[in-house]
Design a protein around this motif. Structure first.
Motif, PDB file in Angstrom:
ATOM      1  N   GLU A   3      75.574  45.890 116.302  1.00  0.00           N
ATOM      2  CA  GLU A   3      75.589  47.112 117.097  1.00  0.00           C
ATOM      3  C   GLU A   3      74.199  47.482 117.627  1.00  0.00           C
ATOM      4  N   HIS A   4      73.159  46.732 117.185  1.00  0.00           N
ATOM      5  CA  HIS A   4      71.823  46.990 117.737  1.00  0.00           C
ATOM      6  C   HIS A   4      71.329  45.854 118.636  1.00  0.00           C
ATOM      7  N   THR A   5      72.230  45.001 119.063  1.00  0.00           N
ATOM      8  CA  THR A   5      71.814  43.928 119.964  1.00  0.00           C
ATOM      9  C   THR A   5      71.296  44.535 121.267  1.00  0.00           C
ATOM     10  N   LEU A  31      67.938  48.242 126.614  1.00  0.00           N
ATOM     11  CA  LEU A  31      68.970  49.189 126.208  1.00  0.00           C
ATOM     12  C   LEU A  31      69.548  48.771 124.865  1.00  0.00           C
ATOM     13  N   CYS A  32      69.666  49.719 123.941  1.00  0.00           N
ATOM     14  CA  CYS A  32      70.348  49.440 122.689  1.00  0.00           C
ATOM     15  C   CYS A  32      71.576  50.345 122.629  1.00  0.00           C
ATOM     16  N   PRO A  33      72.723  49.785 122.188  1.00  0.00           N
ATOM     17  CA  PRO A  33      73.950  50.593 122.131  1.00  0.00           C
ATOM     18  C   PRO A  33      73.814  51.841 121.248  1.00  0.00           C
ATOM     19  N   LEU A  46      59.913  46.271 118.314  1.00  0.00           N
ATOM     20  CA  LEU A  46      59.832  47.058 117.079  1.00  0.00           C
ATOM     21  C   LEU A  46      61.238  47.430 116.592  1.00  0.00           C
ATOM     22  N   HIS A  47      62.078  47.823 117.538  1.00  0.00           N
ATOM     23  CA  HIS A  47      63.444  48.194 117.170  1.00  0.00           C
ATOM     24  C   HIS A  47      64.218  46.968 116.670  1.00  0.00           C
ATOM     25  N   ALA A  48      63.957  45.807 117.292  1.00  0.00           N
ATOM     26  CA  ALA A  48      64.597  44.567 116.825  1.00  0.00           C
ATOM     27  C   ALA A  48      64.157  44.282 115.392  1.00  0.00           C
TER      28      ALA A  48
HETATM   29 ZN   LIG Z   1      69.623  50.338 118.122  1.00  0.00          ZN
END
Ligand SMILES: [Zn+2]
Ligand SMILES: [Zn+2]
Length: 182
Positions: A3-5, A31-33, A46-48
């Motif tokens: 869900e964070h792809t 964009l992240c879902p 960083l989010h990855a």
């Molecule tokens: Zn995310």
């Protein structure tokens, strides 16, 4: 973690855009879902990282090099997972200490004509007794040959397999080099 792809979309790229900027992550929107704000490439990486995904492909498993051209992510073997990426980095670090510049230089010294990356990698594997797939031999040998090329000892003699953006962003699958004659 799916869900964070993170999806990277391309913005309009100006004609005079710097090719290295394009490859480096400019002109992309992330964009992240989950809705987290990702203003730039650094924020996306960083989010990855915090969601256990590969920081090169941001979890998608493929790398968009330029608009319209993607390839399976080499950093995580196309898995999109941070763990696979870290394993690859460890294996590459081991390859760096195992396969030295001197070993490669000695092996290619007697070659008088052009030689291919895959041939040199096979020879290195044979000489060091490395089973196929244990270490990233090809990528390491490629980096060494490119460094010898940059140092003026070798010259690349094959044409690129793919022109991705003019002649500055090109792709070689199995390039050949030969020694620079004194
Ligand atoms: Zn995310
Ligand atoms: Zn990846």
């Amino acid at each position: 973690m799916r869900e964070h792809t993170i999806t990277a979309l391309w913005e309009e790229i100006p004609d005079d855009a710097d090719d290295l900027d394009v490859v480096g992550g400019a002109f992309r929107v992330y964009l992240c879902p989950c809705g987290k704000q990702l203003p730039d490439r650094t924020a996306a990486e960083l989010h990855a990282m915090e969601t256990d995904q590969c920081t090169t492909c941001l979890g998608s498993g493929s790398e968009q090099i330029v608009p319209g051209y993607a390839q399976p992510c080499t950093a995580c073997a196309g898995s999109g997972r941070r763990r696979a990426q870290l394993q690859w980095q460890l294996a590459y670090a081991e390859a760096e200490t195992t396969i030295t510049v001197e070993i490669v230089r000695t092996l290619i010294a007697p070659l008088s004509g052009p030689f291919r990356l895959s041939e040199v990698a096979d020879t290195v594997r044979d000489v060091l007794g490395l089973p196929v797939g244990r270490l990233p031999v090809g990528p390491r040998v490629r980096d060494i040959l490119r460094s010898l090329e940059a140092a003026g000892e070798l010259v690349m003699v094959s044409a690129p397999d793919e022109l991705l953006r003019g002649t500055s962003v090109v792709l070689y699958r199995d390039p050949s080099w030969e020694h620079v004659r004194a």
